[in-house]
Design a protein around this motif. Structure first.
Motif, PDB file in Angstrom:
ATOM      1  N   THR A 165       0.810  -1.214   0.000  1.00  0.00           N
ATOM      2  CA  THR A 165       0.000   0.000   0.000  1.00  0.00           C
ATOM      3  C   THR A 165       0.849   1.273   0.000  1.00  0.00           C
ATOM      4  OG1 THR A 165      -0.144  -0.165   2.419  1.00  0.00           O
ATOM      5  CG2 THR A 165      -1.950  -1.117   1.136  1.00  0.00           C
ATOM      6  N   GLY A 166       2.122   1.143   0.373  1.00  0.00           N
ATOM      7  CA  GLY A 166       3.012   2.310   0.344  1.00  0.00           C
ATOM      8  C   GLY A 166       3.387   2.720  -1.063  1.00  0.00           C
ATOM      9  N   ILE A 167       3.206   1.823  -2.018  1.00  0.00           N
ATOM     10  CA  ILE A 167       3.469   2.158  -3.425  1.00  0.00           C
ATOM     11  C   ILE A 167       2.205   2.797  -3.985  1.00  0.00           C
ATOM     12  CG2 ILE A 167       4.126   1.269  -5.692  1.00  0.00           C
ATOM     13  CD1 ILE A 167       5.438  -1.096  -4.319  1.00  0.00           C
ATOM     14  N   LYS A 168       2.188   4.096  -4.028  1.00  0.00           N
ATOM     15  CA  LYS A 168       0.979   4.803  -4.457  1.00  0.00           C
ATOM     16  C   LYS A 168       0.756   4.691  -5.960  1.00  0.00           C
ATOM     17  CE  LYS A 168       0.276   6.026  -0.244  1.00  0.00           C
ATOM     18  NZ  LYS A 168      -0.743   5.288   0.533  1.00  0.00           N
ATOM     19  N   ASN A 169       1.842   4.790  -6.719  1.00  0.00           N
ATOM     20  CA  ASN A 169       1.734   4.686  -8.171  1.00  0.00           C
ATOM     21  C   ASN A 169       2.383   3.377  -8.611  1.00  0.00           C
ATOM     22  OD1 ASN A 169       2.066   4.954 -11.039  1.00  0.00           O
ATOM     23  ND2 ASN A 169       1.817   7.171 -10.814  1.00  0.00           N
TER      24      ASN A 169
END
Length: 263
Positions: free
Chosen positions: A101-105
Motif C-alpha cells: 500500500t506504500g506504493i501509491k503509483n
C-alpha cells in the motif's frame, strides 16, 4: 487475522533483517535481472523451479508478499546477495495492488524496476479463470499449494464449495487480469501462459528456449520435481458440482459454466 498480520506487519522486521545482513556481506552485481509478474495458481512456482535448474540463474520467490517500507531497496538487497550471473524474483499482482500500500503509483514502481534497475519483465498468465479459481480455493482447503515428487501426496478430498465464494474469486481474478494487462502493456515483456507453456512437461523445453532468447542466456534440459496437487476432474474436488455449475451459468461469468461441465 493471521493473513493480515503476516502480510501487513511482519514485513517490516524481515525487511530490516535483510538490509542488515546485506550491509555486512559481499555485494553481487548480476549481469541480467528479471521479474516474473503473475497471479496465483498460474504455474509461477513451476516456472521458478525450471529457471533455477539452470546453473546461471537464481530466481527467488515472492519477495514482496509482506508489506515493506522500501520495496526497491529490498529487491536490491536480495539481488546483491545472489551468487549467480542472472537474478530474478516473482511478484504476484495482488501483492503489488493490495499488499504494498506504500506504493501509491504502481506503474511508476514497475517503471523504476525496469528502466532504472534494468529488470526484464516476464508476464505469466492463465487463460482458464474457471480452473484457476478452483485451484486457489482447493489449495486453501487442503492447505497444500505445491508438492514434490518425493514427498507424501495428501489424499484428494471433496468438499462443498460455497457458490458465492467461487463467484467472488472469479471476480477478483478478473480485476487482477485487467490490472496486469494495464501494467505490462507499457513495457517490453515476454508473455507466457500456463496453458501454452507450462501445463504439460513436453512444453518445458520450448518454453525455456523462449525465456533463454529473451534473457540472452542458455537454459538446457530444464528439470523439476514438482507435481500437481489439484485434481483434473471437478467431481474429485467438489461435492455440489451441479449447484456450482448452475450458479455460474446464472451469473455474469456464464461462459465458464461449460468449462466446469467438461471437467
Amino acid at each position: 487475522m493471521r493473513y493480515k498480520l503476516s502480510s501487513f506487519w511482519l514485513g517490516y522486521p524481515f525487511e530490516l533483517r535483510d538490509r542488515l545482513l546485506n550491509a555486512f556481506g559481499n555485494k553481487n552485481q548480476p549481469e541480467k535481472k528479471f521479474v516474473i509478474f503473475t497471479s496465483g495458481r498460474s504455474g509461477s512456482t513451476l516456472l521458478v523451479d525450471l529457471l533455477n535448474s539452470s546453473p546461471e540463474i537464481q530466481c527467488d520467490d515472492e519477495l514482496l508478499k509482506r508489506r515493506v517500507a522500501f520495496p526497491i531497496s529490498l529487491v536490491k538487497s536480495f539481488e546483491q546477495q545472489s551468487k549467480k550471473e542472472i537474478y530474478g524474483f516473482k511478484l504476484l499482482s495482488y501483492q503489488l495492488l493490495n499488499v504494498q500500500t506504500g506504493i501509491k503509483n504502481k506503474q511508476v514502481f514497475l517503471e523504476k524496476l525496469i528502466h532504472e534497475e534494468d529488470y526484464q519483465l516476464i508476464h505469466l498468465s492463465r487463460d482458464n479463470k474457471a480452473k484457476q479459481a478452483l485451484s486457489i480455493i482447493y489449495a486453501f482447503y487442503r492447505r497444500q499449494w505445491h508438492n514434490q515428487q518425493d514427498s507424501q501426496q495428501k489424499e484428494a478430498k471433496r468438499f462443498e464449495l460455497d457458490t458465492e465464494t467461487y463467484l467472488h474469486f472469479l471476480g477478483e481474478l478478473q480485476v487482477l487480469e485487467d490490472f496486469e494487462q494495464a501494467m505490462v502493456s507499457n513495457f517490453d515483456h515476454l508473455s507466457l501462459t500456463y496453458e501454452e507453456d507450462l501445463r504439460q512437461p513436453r512444453q518445458y523445453e520450448q518454453s525455456m528456449q523462449r525465456v533463454s532468447e529473451y534473457l540472452g542466456t542458455e537454459i538446457v534440459h530444464p528439470e523439476t520435481n514438482l507435481r500437481k496437487v489439484t485434481p483434473s476432474r471437478l467431481s474429485d474436488m467438489i461435492s455440489n458440482q451441479e449447484d456450482l455449475i448452475k450458479a455460474v451459468r446464472n451469473s455474469k461469468f456464464e461462459e465458464y459454466a461449460m468449462v466446469l461441465e467438461q471437467m
